[in-house]
Design a protein around this motif. Structure first.
Motif, mmCIF file in Angstrom:
data_model
loop_
_atom_site.group_PDB
_atom_site.id
_atom_site.type_symbol
_atom_site.label_atom_id
_atom_site.label_comp_id
_atom_site.label_asym_id
_atom_site.label_seq_id
_atom_site.Cartn_x
_atom_site.Cartn_y
_atom_site.Cartn_z
ATOM 1 N N PHE A 218 36.620 29.916 49.655
ATOM 2 C CA PHE A 218 37.343 29.038 48.735
ATOM 3 C C PHE A 218 37.077 27.569 49.066
ATOM 4 C CE2 PHE A 218 41.209 26.614 47.652
ATOM 5 C CZ PHE A 218 41.255 26.831 46.283
ATOM 6 N N LEU A 219 36.954 27.243 50.352
ATOM 7 C CA LEU A 219 36.687 25.870 50.775
ATOM 8 C C LEU A 219 35.210 25.500 50.668
ATOM 9 C CD1 LEU A 219 38.967 25.530 53.934
ATOM 10 C CD2 LEU A 219 39.373 24.619 51.643
ATOM 11 N N GLY A 220 34.366 26.442 50.275
ATOM 12 C CA GLY A 220 32.955 26.138 50.069
ATOM 13 C C GLY A 220 32.061 26.383 51.258
ATOM 14 N N HIS A 221 32.513 27.160 52.237
ATOM 15 C CA HIS A 221 31.711 27.443 53.421
ATOM 16 C C HIS A 221 30.787 28.642 53.200
ATOM 17 C CE1 HIS A 221 33.760 24.767 56.353
ATOM 18 N NE2 HIS A 221 34.781 24.938 55.551
ATOM 19 N N HIS A 222 29.706 28.645 53.954
ATOM 20 C CA HIS A 222 28.880 29.842 54.116
ATOM 21 C C HIS A 222 29.478 30.572 55.317
ATOM 22 C CE1 HIS A 222 25.544 32.258 55.673
ATOM 23 N NE2 HIS A 222 25.022 32.206 54.464
ATOM 24 N N GLU A 240 33.154 40.038 51.132
ATOM 25 C CA GLU A 240 33.052 38.664 50.622
ATOM 26 C C GLU A 240 32.332 37.728 51.590
ATOM 27 O OE1 GLU A 240 36.802 37.532 48.223
ATOM 28 O OE2 GLU A 240 37.441 39.109 49.601
ATOM 29 N N ALA A 241 32.038 38.181 52.792
ATOM 30 C CA ALA A 241 31.312 37.343 53.756
ATOM 31 C C ALA A 241 29.853 37.207 53.342
ATOM 32 C CB ALA A 241 31.403 37.941 55.150
ATOM 33 N N ASP A 242 29.266 36.076 53.665
ATOM 34 C CA ASP A 242 27.836 35.889 53.396
ATOM 35 C C ASP A 242 26.987 36.696 54.363
ATOM 36 O OD1 ASP A 242 27.753 33.682 51.260
ATOM 37 O OD2 ASP A 242 29.102 32.833 52.760
ATOM 38 N N GLU A 243 27.482 36.840 55.604
ATOM 39 C CA GLU A 243 26.778 37.624 56.626
ATOM 40 C C GLU A 243 27.792 38.367 57.476
ATOM 41 O OE1 GLU A 243 23.022 35.234 58.231
ATOM 42 O OE2 GLU A 243 24.844 34.011 58.290
ATOM 43 N N VAL A 244 27.447 39.557 57.879
ATOM 44 C CA VAL A 244 28.238 40.317 58.852
ATOM 45 C C VAL A 244 27.284 40.748 59.959
ATOM 46 C CG1 VAL A 244 29.736 42.290 59.263
ATOM 47 C CG2 VAL A 244 29.784 41.134 57.036
ATOM 48 N N VAL A 245 27.585 40.342 61.193
ATOM 49 C CA VAL A 245 26.660 40.526 62.308
ATOM 50 C C VAL A 245 27.335 41.308 63.424
ATOM 51 C CG1 VAL A 245 25.274 39.348 64.054
ATOM 52 C CG2 VAL A 245 25.513 38.346 61.775
#
Length: 371
Positions: A218-222, A240-245
């Protein structure tokens, strides 16, 4: 202008002429920041906003006039006591707005920004006749194209200033000598920067992390979620995460190229993960490091970090227990308190209720460097 890069790149690809009004100065309380833009195509289509509604009509007409005349203009809008709802900022602030038709340099800039490149667009606001609206496109490695119309020395100085703002990932106003030196007649420049989204690294694949991922987006972060336990670090848990590691947090952190906008949130509250991770994170030039845990956990964590060799100055950068005091109970409320603290730290604000404060609600957005 660059905040509308995707839309303007589409208009450009379609062969549509357009003009753009860009906020080029803010004084007092104003609803939109430096670099906010309203674009108007030749067919009358509009995109964006410079004031949240207060002066949109007047700015729209200025864009239409610029499309006809082909000339840029710089206008100032302020509070109008006589007719506050006509042309005036009812919030009491003032805006300087640069209105200019698209030219080859700005067109290349919006296309590059829309493609994900890190670019800075520099435009002249004052100076000798003929400079208003002239543009320079600066890339992250310092190369540039276009020109401000004041000669090679002015362009080179402007490019250096723009590159510094580009590395910081923010818009700004700078003032340089018209001949490139810092004396004599000066030129005021608007620098707009477009960089990839700031990163939020969330360590600890717990339920609270899922809510924080949503807040970060929502705040515009990757947003990246990292956990050493593969059974928990899964895409199904964090869609909804851009990456899961799945990796040890400190090892993952060591491999990353981070900038001054990066946010690190440690939710594991497990010493075997926290200590090696925080030992590294607190020594990085990043925006925010926060760690979840009770006050007892925090005290024990500080003791271990001191044993690991961290200084008082480094430990002072740690926001722990993480978040603002909102009385949060649920995962969503906790994510809100963490997000609120990140925003407050970014802007150097107190996080106190506005009803008890005396500072302006909208901080003065000018970053004019007088050198």
């Amino acid at each position: 202008m660059l905040e509308l890069a995707e839309e303007l790149a589409r208009w450009s690809a379609q062969g549509r002429d357009f003009a753009v009004a860009t906020v080029a100065g803010v004084r007092g309380s104003a609803p939109r920041p430096l670099g906010a833009a309203l674009a108007v195509a030749a067919d009358g289509t509009a995109a964006g906003s410079v004031s949240g509604g207060c002066v949109e009509g007047a700015v729209y007409e200025l864009c239409r006039e610029a499309l006809t005349s082909g000339r840029p203009v710089l206008e100032r809008f302020g509070y109008s006591a006589e007719d506050a709802f006509a042309v005036g900022l009812t919030c009491g602030g003032e805006l300087d707005v640069l209105v200019a038709p698209a030219d080859p340099v700005t067109t290349v800039a919006v296309r590059a920004a829309a493609d994900g490149a890190s670019v800075a667009l520099v435009r002249a606001l004052t100076g000798p006749p003929g400079l208003l609206g002239r543009a320079l496109l600066v890339t992250q490695d310092g190369t540039y194209e276009g020109g401000l119309g004041g000669g090679a020395a002015l362009d080179a100085t402007a490019a250096r200033e723009a590159r510094a703002l580009l590395h910081a990932g923010r818009n700004g106003l700078v003032e340089v000598g018209a001949d490139g030196a810092r004396c004599g007649e000066t030129v005021r420049l608007l620098v707009e920067c477009r960089v990839p989204p700031p990163r939020m690294l969330v360590f600890g694949a717990i339920d609270f992390a899922a809510a924080l991922v949503r807040a970060g987006k929502f705040l515009g972060h990757h947003v990246t979620v990292c956990d050493a336990r593969p059974v928990f670090a899964t895409r199904a848990r964090f869609p909804e995460a851009d990456e899961v590691v799945a990796d040890w947090p400190h090892r993952y952190l060591e491999r990353q190229e981070l900038d001054a906008r990066t946010v690190v949130c440690v939710l594991t509250h497990d010493a075997k993960f926290d200590i090696p991770l925080l030992e590294r994170a607190l020594r990085l030039p990043i925006a925010y490091v926060g760690a979840m845990g009770s006050r007892r956990t925090h005290a024990a964590r500080l003791a271990r970090l001191r044993e690991a060799g961290l200084t008082d100055a480094e430990l002072a950068r740690l926001h722990s227990p993480i978040g603002l005091d909102l009385g949060a109970r649920t995962a969503e409320e906790t994510a809100l308190s963490i997000a609120a603290e990140i925003v407050a730290v970014r802007h150097g604000a107190s996080g106190a209720p506005l009803t008890t404060g005396t500072m302006p609600i909208h901080r003065d957005a000018r970053s004019l460097a007088r050198r």
